[in-house]
Enzyme design. Structure first.
Site, mmCIF file in Angstrom:
data_model
loop_
_atom_site.group_PDB
_atom_site.id
_atom_site.type_symbol
_atom_site.label_atom_id
_atom_site.label_comp_id
_atom_site.label_asym_id
_atom_site.label_seq_id
_atom_site.Cartn_x
_atom_site.Cartn_y
_atom_site.Cartn_z
ATOM 1 N N CYS A 123 0.806 -1.227 0.000
ATOM 2 C CA CYS A 123 0.000 0.000 0.000
ATOM 3 C C CYS A 123 0.834 1.270 0.000
ATOM 4 C CB CYS A 123 -0.961 0.000 1.186
ATOM 5 S SG CYS A 123 -2.197 -1.324 1.104
ATOM 6 N N HIS A 167 -2.843 6.828 4.667
ATOM 7 C CA HIS A 167 -3.437 5.597 4.154
ATOM 8 C C HIS A 167 -4.501 5.107 5.132
ATOM 9 C CE1 HIS A 167 -4.097 1.763 2.385
ATOM 10 N NE2 HIS A 167 -3.609 1.112 3.424
ATOM 11 N N ASN A 197 -10.723 0.297 2.081
ATOM 12 C CA ASN A 197 -9.275 0.332 1.938
ATOM 13 C C ASN A 197 -8.924 0.125 0.471
ATOM 14 O OD1 ASN A 197 -6.529 -0.136 1.921
ATOM 15 N ND2 ASN A 197 -6.585 -1.887 3.317
#
Length: 340
Positions: free
Chosen positions: A126, A268, A298
């Protein structure tokens, strides 16, 4: 612990941004009903929504790939910058998702766009998109590129186990039910003022096995059971809580900046509880955050890009934004960017 304060005489900045969301909306309640119905075990009502704070997420259809989302976001970023694909001489596909193991998805994106840039993939879970921005910045400063396009296309929903064999499998893959799909893109080039002012990162690779998608590589080249996300969400959260705050504290101390120095803080986002805990531990004011996780879930490395696209038009020259990237592996990354 690599860190860098940019030379004020040589600055590279983000000059345009774009994002793309798939059309299909999947609610947590509907997802839970699907999982329970296909697996034959009962779950507490609204468990997914209550545990994650995620109400909905976007899901790419069967004909939409990681490259599809990246291309759509790239076209929007290029249009915002009033650029042609041939104006780009570096194209980085920076994503946790990809179309296939080989070739690099960057080539698929480039073929669709009609660019002739140097093209390659950057992959770090990520954190991929922020890593891609930093790599593009460094290549421009080194004279290897004049103008870069960094794109991500994330389809982690395909690693979501919608028909687990039992409760144990459901639990081991629970973090995968937070996933949603999205694409994002930014244009980077030399700027006369502002730009990317600071980059810092730290890596805790001893925790690499805490969570991930094990299939597709030399360890598990075949087998559907390896294509689903597996991980210990609590352990991941614990590492991020300990490691992430240290990197942020170091960044603020080194730069002499405080939370009031930033117009926005883009972090994030995994779940609502994660985000609330981040705010609690760091002290970042709630109004500085751009909250997308209840609506989008997400979206892996596209998270910061989507947030940036939503606020980009509100930012004024001189406004500073702090990016906080978190990625499996495990890595933490901060980046301070000032709008030119």
């Amino acid at each position: 612990m690599p860190k860098q304060m940019s030379d004020p005489q040589q600055q590279v900045g983000i000059t345009a941004v774009g994002s793309l969301l798939p059309d299909e909306v999947l609610s947590s309640d509907r997802l839970q009903q699907e999982v329970a119905g296909s697996s034959g075990f009962a779950l507490p009502p609204t468990l997914l929504k209550q545990a994650t704070g995620i109400v909905t997420r976007r899901i790419a259809d069967e004909g939409t790939f990681a490259s599809t989302l990246a291309v759509g976001a790239a076209r929007r970023a290029l249009a915002a910058a009033e650029l042609d694909p041939l104006d780009i001489d570096l194209l980085l596909f920076a994503s946790a998702s990809r179309d296939m193991v080989e070739p690099a998805t960057a080539h698929i994106v480039q073929a669709e766009l009609g660019s002739r840039a140097h093209a390659l993939d950057v992959t770090n879970a990520c954190n991929s998109f922020v890593n891609g921005i930093d790599l593009a910045r460094v290549m421009i400063l080194a004279g290897r590129a004049r103008r870069a396009l960094v794109v991500t296309g994330e389809t982690p929903s395909r690693a979501m186990h919608r028909a687990p064999a039992g409760f144990a499998e459901f639990r081991s893959g629970f973090a995968g039910y937070t996933f949603g799909d999205a694409g994002a893109a930014v244009v980077l080039e030399a700027v006369e003022r502002g730009g990317i002012l600071d980059v810092d990162s730290e890596t805790y690779s001893e925790h690499w096995a805490v969570g991930g998608i094990p299939g597709g590589g030399s360890r598990h080249p075949r087998g559907d059971e390896y294509t689903y996300f597996r991980g210990d969400g609590r352990e991941l959260r614990g590492v991020f809580e300990k490691a992430g705050t240290a990197v942020i504290d170091r960044t603020l101390h080194r730069t002499g900046m405080e939370w009031d120095s930033f117009a926005k803080v883009l972090v994030h986002q995994v779940t609502v509880p994660y985000l609330e805990r981040f705010a609690e531990l760091t002290g970042v004011p709630a109004e500085k955050l751009v909250v997308t996780v209840p609506e989008l879930g997400n979206v892996a490395s596209a998270s910061i890009g989507v947030q940036l696209e939503r606020v980009y038009g509100e930012l004024c020259p001189g406004d500073r934004v702090l990016f906080v990237g978190l990625g499996g592996g495990i890595s933490i990354m901060t980046m301070i960017w000032e709008k030119s």
